[in-house]
Design an enzyme around this catalytic site. Structure first.
Site, mmCIF file in Angstrom:
data_model
loop_
_atom_site.group_PDB
_atom_site.id
_atom_site.type_symbol
_atom_site.label_atom_id
_atom_site.label_comp_id
_atom_site.label_asym_id
_atom_site.label_seq_id
_atom_site.Cartn_x
_atom_site.Cartn_y
_atom_site.Cartn_z
ATOM 1 C CE LYS A 1 -8.082 -2.622 7.017
ATOM 2 N NZ LYS A 1 -8.087 -1.145 7.136
ATOM 3 C CE1 TYR B 1 -5.046 -1.013 2.443
ATOM 4 C CE2 TYR B 1 -3.734 -2.546 3.729
ATOM 5 C CZ TYR B 1 -4.936 -1.914 3.473
ATOM 6 O OH TYR B 1 -6.041 -2.188 4.258
ATOM 7 C CG ASN C 1 -9.927 1.055 9.453
ATOM 8 O OD1 ASN C 1 -9.266 0.033 9.288
ATOM 9 N ND2 ASN C 1 -9.987 2.008 8.547
ATOM 10 C CG HIS D 1 -9.640 -3.666 2.381
ATOM 11 N ND1 HIS D 1 -9.300 -2.450 1.846
ATOM 12 C CD2 HIS D 1 -9.831 -4.508 1.325
ATOM 13 C CE1 HIS D 1 -9.260 -2.555 0.518
ATOM 14 N NE2 HIS D 1 -9.585 -3.794 0.179
ATOM 15 C CD GLU E 1 -8.658 -4.259 -3.171
ATOM 16 O OE1 GLU E 1 -9.746 -4.634 -2.676
ATOM 17 O OE2 GLU E 1 -8.200 -3.111 -3.001
HETATM 18 N N1 LIG Z 1 -4.399 8.824 8.528
HETATM 19 C C1 LIG Z 1 -4.257 7.518 8.723
HETATM 20 N N2 LIG Z 1 -3.579 7.046 9.793
HETATM 21 C C2 LIG Z 1 -3.412 5.706 9.988
HETATM 22 N N3 LIG Z 1 -3.911 4.757 9.165
HETATM 23 C C3 LIG Z 1 -4.594 5.190 8.098
HETATM 24 C C4 LIG Z 1 -4.809 6.584 7.818
HETATM 25 N N4 LIG Z 1 -5.539 6.673 6.684
HETATM 26 C C5 LIG Z 1 -5.756 5.414 6.291
HETATM 27 N N5 LIG Z 1 -5.198 4.529 7.135
HETATM 28 C C6 LIG Z 1 -5.225 3.073 7.048
HETATM 29 O O1 LIG Z 1 -5.057 2.695 5.691
HETATM 30 C C7 LIG Z 1 -6.204 1.989 5.236
HETATM 31 C C8 LIG Z 1 -6.411 2.317 3.785
HETATM 32 O O2 LIG Z 1 -6.709 3.683 3.655
HETATM 33 P P1 LIG Z 1 -7.734 4.188 2.578
HETATM 34 O O3 LIG Z 1 -7.568 5.648 2.472
HETATM 35 O O4 LIG Z 1 -7.629 3.333 1.355
HETATM 36 O O5 LIG Z 1 -9.125 3.957 3.344
HETATM 37 P P2 LIG Z 1 -10.272 2.890 3.128
HETATM 38 O O6 LIG Z 1 -10.431 2.656 1.655
HETATM 39 O O7 LIG Z 1 -11.478 3.274 3.909
HETATM 40 O O8 LIG Z 1 -9.690 1.646 3.856
HETATM 41 P P3 LIG Z 1 -9.531 0.186 3.322
HETATM 42 O O9 LIG Z 1 -8.759 0.295 2.022
HETATM 43 O O10 LIG Z 1 -8.770 -0.519 4.421
HETATM 44 O O11 LIG Z 1 -10.936 -0.314 3.145
HETATM 45 C C9 LIG Z 1 -7.324 2.448 6.183
HETATM 46 O O12 LIG Z 1 -8.396 1.545 6.256
HETATM 47 C C10 LIG Z 1 -6.580 2.528 7.486
HETATM 48 O O13 LIG Z 1 -6.399 1.222 8.041
#
Ligand SMILES: Nc1ncnc2c1ncn2[C@@H]1O[C@H](COP(=O)(O)OP(=O)(O)OP(=O)(O)O)[C@@H](O)[C@H]1O
Length: 148
Positions: free
Chosen positions: A9, A49, A112, A115, A126
């Site tokens: 990211k 997303y 974080n 992804h 994807e």
């Molecule tokens: N509560 C939150 N507050 C802010 N950002 C969030 C929150 N939850 C998720 N995100 C953001 O949205 C992304 C996608 O959320 P998801 O629940 O799909 O988690 P993930 O599968 O671990 O992440 P990713 O899809 O990025 O690998 C997260 O990686 C984070 O960047």
């Protein structure tokens, strides 16, 4: 063989963590099948997303992902979707184990740094979205040293 979509990211790129992240997948034995540095616009980020569109953080997530260049990658290997998620660590870096990418390199969920696809099905979706021309077809000469 199984493939996954991994994206570094904008914060990971800005913080100079591209090499650090790639080396973890390479050292594990996974094989790089696609790699590009790119910026994405809002419609593209919203498509990636789309499953999260009803979440309260959706707006800030789209802002974040479109805020700078990202590194899009295809990695291949046995069990790479699940193992890739393990290497990455829990969504919230505060709950990611030490030794994982997020556990070692990030602090908050909204930054974080990486992804990874959460299932084989979403990996296929994807990869098709991010790499419309498909993966690069090659096999590492290390293959027999990594697999029986
Ligand atoms: N509560 C939150 N507050 C802010 N950002 C969030 C929150 N939850 C998720 N995100 C953001 O949205 C992304 C996608 O959320 P998801 O629940 O799909 O988690 P993930 O599968 O671990 O992440 P990713 O899809 O990025 O690998 C997260 O990686 C984070 O960047």
């Amino acid at each position: 063989m199984e493939q996954t979509f991994i994206m570094i990211k904008p914060d990971g790129v800005q913080r100079g963590l591209v090499g650090e992240i790639i080396i973890r997948f390479e050292k594990k034995g996974f094989s790089l099948k696609g790699l590009k540095l790119m910026t994405v616009d809002r419609p593209f980020a919203e498509k990636h997303y789309e499953d999260l569109s009803s979440k309260p953080f959706f707006g800030s997530l789209i802002e974040y992902i479109t805020s700078g260049p990202v590194v899009a990658m295809i990695w291949e290997g046995e069990g790479v979707v699940k193992t890739g998620r393990t290497i990455i660590g829990a969504t919230n870096p505060a709950q990611s184990a030490p030794g994982t990418i997020r556990g070692d390199l990030a602090i908050v969920t909204g930054r974080n740094i990486i992804h990874g696809s959460d299932s084989v099905e979403s990996a296929q979706k994807e990869i098709a979205l991010w790499f419309p021309d498909g993966p690069i077809n090659w096999q590492s000469s290390l293959h027999p040293w990594i697999y029986e």
